[in-house]
Design an enzyme around this catalytic site. Structure first.
Site, PDB file in Angstrom:
ATOM      1  N   SER A 149       0.740  -1.069   0.024  1.00 31.58           N
ATOM      2  CA  SER A 149      -0.048   0.020  -0.176  1.00 31.58           C
ATOM      3  C   SER A 149       0.827   1.158   0.000  1.00 31.58           C
ATOM      4  CB  SER A 149      -0.949   0.126   1.225  1.00 31.58           C
ATOM      5  OG  SER A 149      -2.027   0.997   1.241  1.00 31.58           O
ATOM      6  N   HIS A 183      -8.449   0.786   0.401  1.00 29.73           N
ATOM      7  CA  HIS A 183      -8.506  -0.007  -0.750  1.00 29.73           C
ATOM      8  C   HIS A 183     -10.070  -0.668  -1.429  1.00 29.73           C
ATOM      9  CE1 HIS A 183      -4.181   0.085  -0.736  1.00 29.73           C
ATOM     10  NE2 HIS A 183      -4.268   0.294   0.489  1.00 29.73           N
TER      11      HIS A 183
END
Length: 373
Positions: free
Chosen positions: A181, A294
């Protein structure tokens, strides 16, 4: 890079259609950013004899337009330069959640690492190292602080490794990198896709945009431990039958076999936690993040990231950087920008990334940054 060409558009003496002197031909990658016109005039005197032999003269003015065209260029690079990459040794960079009080204190022992925190202080407008070491923890855990903190601390760890005996040799041996990420930004900075400063500015904006999206709609994340991906998907499907569409959940992080993070509405995440035992999950762990990262819940952050990325100079990485979105390396600067904007709403494909690296021949890896994720 900006390039300016100048040409002239002229009216014919017959004063009808507009004709033009063509500009130099431009590559297809050139984008026109500014076209300006400035009027001007040129006089012409015509002399002739009439039927009686008398000499006559008449002056004409030819109006014209001076045209200045500014074009912005960005190198067009194929996105297949790393298609046949081989992986031997990798750097792995952590994402949000790895932060802990005291991280970064080793930077005091090395000027090169301290310098990164000093640059961060100028860019962020606050003393990041002080927050990393002294807290308070609630402040460090906030999305707007933790993302820059992990980014800087991870790159400071690279400098600490560089200073150790044999450290530079390890750094030179790295032929692929990736990050979870937020860690993808760290990996791109390490690979030279953008400068430390530009990367930090992007991370700062990313944290702020994700926090704003989380504040706009309550959401949450939880890790489901002890189930494979198919079972976690079944768990999500069952939970989604009991909540409204706005509260639905999905797998957001495919971390590793037996550990998958689920994101969604607060109610949906609660149902997942309640039903996990009946699916034989070993446990669930609510994650200390601002919201459902996400997933579609982060959609408001995308346009802000796109605008910032459009203004950021990105180059082809010197080594492959594996994307969280599709577990593939990208060499085109424009594709990298698109991927980073898409990343905040797309599931993290970390499990696939590592399986792919092993398939490419990976022999060793090093995690640089806070925590032991």
């Amino acid at each position: 890079m900006a390039v300016t060409f100048t040409g002239k558009l002229c009216f014919s003496e017959a004063a009808s259609p507009l004709s033009h002197k063509p500009l130099p031909s431009l590559p297809k990658s050139f984008q026109f950013s500014k076209v300006s016109f400035a009027p001007s005039a040129k006089s012409t005197t015509k002399i002739w004899q009439d039927r009686n032999g008398a000499c006559k003269a008449r002056s004409y003015f030819r109006p014209s337009l001076q045209m200045s065209v500014s074009v912005d260029t960005e190198e067009v690079v194929s996105d297949t330069l790393f298609a046949d990459y081989k992986a031997t040794s990798a750097f792995l960079f952590p994402g949000q959640g790895a932060q802990a009080l005291g991280m970064g204190k080793e930077a005091f022992s090395l000027p090169a690492a301290t310098a990164l925190f000093e640059k961060a202080k100028e860019i962020l407008g606050y003393d990041l190292l002080e927050i990393c070491i002294e807290g308070p923890k609630e402040k460090l855990d906030s999305t707007v602080i933790s993302q820059p903190a992990i980014y800087v601390a991870s790159l400071a760890a690279v400098e600490l490794l560089r200073n150790r005996e044999g450290g530079q040799a390890v750094i030179d041996s790295i032929d692929v990198t990736c990050g979870l990420s937020l860690g993808e930004y760290t990996a791109l900075a390490f690979a030279g896709a953008f400068s430390f400063e530009d990367g930090l500015k992007l991370v700062k904006l990313r944290g702020e945009a994700m926090q704003a999206a989380a504040d706009a709609t309550p959401s949450a994340m939880t890790s489901v431990i002890g189930l494979n991906a198919d079972k976690v998907q079944e768990l999500c499907d069952v939970a989604n039958q009991e909540v409204s569409e706005e509260e639905r959940v999905q797998i957001a992080n495919f971390l590793c076999p037996g550990n998958y993070a689920v994101s969604g509405g607060v109610k949906g995440v609660q149902v997942v936690e309640e039903k996990a035992k009946s699916f034989k999950a070993r446990m669930t762990v609510r994650l200390a993040v601002a919201g459902a990262f996400h997933t579609r819940f982060m959609s408001p952050a995308v346009s802000k990231l796109e605008a910032a990325l459009a203004k950021t100079q990105i180059s082809t990485p010197r080594i492959p950087v594996i994307s969280n979105v599709d577990a593939q390396p990208h060499s085109s600067p424009q594709v990298i920008k698109d991927i980073l904007a898409k990343q905040v709403t797309s599931p993290v494909q970390w499990e696939t990334t590592l399986k792919t690296l092993f398939g490419k021949g990976l022999k060793s890896s090093y995690e640089l940054g806070p925590g032991k994720a």
